[in-house]
Design a protein around this motif. Structure first.
Motif, PDB file in Angstrom:
ATOM      1  N   ASN A  45      -7.651   5.184  -1.518  1.00  0.00           N
ATOM      2  CA  ASN A  45      -8.150   4.940  -2.819  1.00  0.00           C
ATOM      3  C   ASN A  45      -7.042   4.113  -3.200  1.00  0.00           C
ATOM      4  OD1 ASN A  45     -10.104   6.938  -3.289  1.00  0.00           O
ATOM      5  ND2 ASN A  45      -9.030   8.530  -2.793  1.00  0.00           N
ATOM      6  N   VAL A  46      -6.166   3.594  -3.137  1.00  0.00           N
ATOM      7  CA  VAL A  46      -5.088   2.847  -3.618  1.00  0.00           C
ATOM      8  C   VAL A  46      -5.974   1.446  -3.173  1.00  0.00           C
ATOM      9  CG1 VAL A  46      -3.038   1.379  -3.468  1.00  0.00           C
ATOM     10  CG2 VAL A  46      -3.102   3.613  -3.411  1.00  0.00           C
TER      11      VAL A  46
ATOM     12  N   GLY B 273      -3.654   0.951  -7.298  1.00  0.00           N
ATOM     13  CA  GLY B 273      -4.089  -0.464  -6.813  1.00  0.00           C
ATOM     14  C   GLY B 273      -4.739  -1.298  -7.556  1.00  0.00           C
ATOM     15  N   PHE B 274      -5.518  -0.823  -8.482  1.00  0.00           N
ATOM     16  CA  PHE B 274      -6.295  -1.674  -9.510  1.00  0.00           C
ATOM     17  C   PHE B 274      -5.051  -2.120 -10.407  1.00  0.00           C
ATOM     18  CE2 PHE B 274      -8.485  -2.571 -13.435  1.00  0.00           C
ATOM     19  CZ  PHE B 274      -9.581  -3.002 -12.832  1.00  0.00           C
TER      20      PHE B 274
ATOM     21  N   LEU C  93       0.998  -1.207   0.035  1.00  0.00           N
ATOM     22  CA  LEU C  93       0.036  -0.115  -0.037  1.00  0.00           C
ATOM     23  C   LEU C  93       0.767   1.323  -0.098  1.00  0.00           C
ATOM     24  CD1 LEU C  93      -3.008   0.410   0.134  1.00  0.00           C
ATOM     25  CD2 LEU C  93      -3.019   0.695   2.797  1.00  0.00           C
ATOM     26  N   GLY C  94       1.789   1.441   0.922  1.00  0.00           N
ATOM     27  CA  GLY C  94       2.743   2.246   0.986  1.00  0.00           C
ATOM     28  C   GLY C  94       3.580   2.514  -0.285  1.00  0.00           C
TER      29      GLY C  94
ATOM     30  N   ILE D  73      -8.028  15.689  -7.668  1.00  0.00           N
ATOM     31  CA  ILE D  73      -8.879  14.765  -8.174  1.00  0.00           C
ATOM     32  C   ILE D  73      -7.822  13.887  -8.985  1.00  0.00           C
ATOM     33  CG2 ILE D  73     -10.366  14.185 -10.160  1.00  0.00           C
ATOM     34  CD1 ILE D  73     -11.855  16.719  -9.464  1.00  0.00           C
ATOM     35  N   ASN D  74      -6.900  14.468  -9.727  1.00  0.00           N
ATOM     36  CA  ASN D  74      -6.150  13.545 -10.522  1.00  0.00           C
ATOM     37  C   ASN D  74      -5.150  12.558  -9.642  1.00  0.00           C
ATOM     38  OD1 ASN D  74      -6.916  14.457 -12.832  1.00  0.00           O
ATOM     39  ND2 ASN D  74      -5.455  16.153 -13.046  1.00  0.00           N
ATOM     40  N   LYS D  75      -4.650  13.192  -8.178  1.00  0.00           N
ATOM     41  CA  LYS D  75      -3.783  12.332  -7.349  1.00  0.00           C
ATOM     42  C   LYS D  75      -4.678  11.152  -6.644  1.00  0.00           C
ATOM     43  CE  LYS D  75      -0.441  15.504  -5.746  1.00  0.00           C
ATOM     44  NZ  LYS D  75       0.110  16.346  -4.522  1.00  0.00           N
ATOM     45  N   ASN D  76      -5.925  11.501  -6.699  1.00  0.00           N
ATOM     46  CA  ASN D  76      -6.734  10.369  -6.052  1.00  0.00           C
ATOM     47  C   ASN D  76      -6.881   9.270  -7.085  1.00  0.00           C
ATOM     48  OD1 ASN D  76      -7.436  10.995  -2.990  1.00  0.00           O
ATOM     49  ND2 ASN D  76      -7.790  12.977  -3.758  1.00  0.00           N
ATOM     50  N   ALA D  77      -7.372   9.702  -8.293  1.00  0.00           N
ATOM     51  CA  ALA D  77      -7.612   8.882  -9.314  1.00  0.00           C
ATOM     52  C   ALA D  77      -6.257   8.017  -9.783  1.00  0.00           C
ATOM     53  CB  ALA D  77      -8.041   9.748 -10.582  1.00  0.00           C
ATOM     54  N   LYS D  78      -5.166   8.461  -9.620  1.00  0.00           N
ATOM     55  CA  LYS D  78      -3.852   7.847 -10.036  1.00  0.00           C
ATOM     56  C   LYS D  78      -3.666   6.920  -8.876  1.00  0.00           C
ATOM     57  CE  LYS D  78      -1.284  11.048 -12.606  1.00  0.00           C
ATOM     58  NZ  LYS D  78      -0.161  12.306 -12.548  1.00  0.00           N
TER      59      LYS D  78
END
Length: 345
Positions: free
Chosen positions: A132-133, A175-176, A116-117, A165-170
């Motif tokens: 979000n990851v 993670g995906f 995760l980290g 938004i972009n940071k959270n989406a990345k």
């Protein structure tokens, strides 16, 4: 299809927002959900858990055991290792702590190591975006549509700008992608996307508040006490634009006397409290009874026999609410069984 997803960690890890986001993801995939939140009797800190039951059919309660556990710290493992179904998957970051499959009473538990980290760092995201990851990884494990999560992230962080938004989406994408290329063996549970649902995700206290505003409540007064505090938060957030005066009084005795005073002047008034707070209001309740002043009380029930008990939801106060006062006077006690009833009652 019936799957229970659970995430746990220290308060401040974003457990509540992560759980709510997963609920939104499940609903937008076309499923019914029932959330259950567990939190400590502390002002700050402690252990938080959020679980979401996802089903093809309407569901009205949580399950005793989970199919999925995201453990953000060792305490989550220690508290919840007995709450897993046979064949459940447990996601951990082995750089933070490690566990052994033999630690679990359930059979065939699948341990999945998610860095995760490292993934958060590699995505250029902040540590607070680890959740979000985790959500992105969850969606890959269940073969869900990542675009739904990206849409939710865009909505939730719209006021914070494109960079956030972009940071959270990345972070979600990281993670995906990791899980997509490191697929766990023997885990076959999926939540395929169906037709998008138009259901609301609403808690019982929010439904009560929405019902009160719709019914013409013009004065709401409360003193915070779990599990009714979120009703006061809802009324404070939505009261002003709906013509409701919302008052946070200094104690429960003031709360009931203010509500009686407002009702006496002809204002539709309401108060919110919980078991221990209602105990302090009983004399005021008798005043409303003897003066025949209409009064609406929302009592969020919790265990007793004293206020110091944990803040889990219970129904042990029901007899007390029905019989409280020195003598007898008429009252109507409504006990909703779900959020829809909470709104209409």
């Amino acid at each position: 299809m019936n799957i229970t997803w659970k995430i746990g960690g220290e308060a401040g890890f974003g457990i509540m927002s992560t759980g709510l986001m997963f609920s939104k993801i499940a609903v937008r995939h076309g499923y019914n959900i029932f959330d259950y939140v567990e939190y400590p009797s502390l002002i700050r800190g402690g252990h938080n858990v959020y679980e979401v039951r996802v089903s093809d059919c309407p569901v009205y309660s949580q399950e005793k055991k989970a199919d999925f556990l995201f453990a953000l710290n060792r305490e989550t493992m220690d508290f919840h290792k007995n709450e897993l179904k046979d064949g459940a998957i447990v996601v951990i970051d082995r750089e933070k702590f490690d566990v052994n499959p033999t630690d679990f009473p359930s059979e065939n538990v699948i341990l999945y190591d998610l860095p995760l980290g490292k993934l958060t760092l590699s995505a250029g995201a902040d540590k607070v975006m680890e959740n979000n990851v985790a959500l992105g990884a969850t969606m890959a494990l269940f073969k869900m549509d990542l675009a739904v999560l990206i849409e939710i992230i865009s909505e939730m962080f719209a006021k914070k700008g494109e960079e956030v938004i972009n940071k959270n989406a990345k972070a979600a994408q990281a993670g995906f992608d990791y899980v997509s290329s490191h697929t766990p063996q023997n885990f076959s549970l999926t939540i395929p996307k169906k037709q998008n649902s138009t259901q609301m995700i609403i808690a019982g206290n929010e439904a009560v508040g929405l019902g009160a505003i719709t019914a013409g409540c013009k004065f709401f007064v409360a003193y915070p006490m779990t599990p009714s505090s979120s009703l006061m938060h809802f009324m404070a957030a939505h009261g002003q634009k709906n013509g409701v005066v919302v008052k946070h009084a200094e104690d429960e005795i003031s709360v009931i006397n203010m509500a009686i005073g407002a009702s006496y002047t002809g204002v539709r008034s309401m108060l919110g409290t919980a078991g221990g707070g209602f105990s302090l209001m009983v004399e005021g309740l008798g005043l409303a009874g003897i003066t025949e002043t209409p009064l609406v009380l929302m009592v969020g029930q919790r265990p007793g026999p004293a206020t110091g008990m944990p803040t889990w939801t219970s129904q042990g106060d029901l007899h007390f609410v029905i019989n409280a006062s020195q003598d007898e006077f008429p009252r109507i006690v409504l006990a909703p069984g779900d959020v829809e009833e909470a709104f209409y009652l």
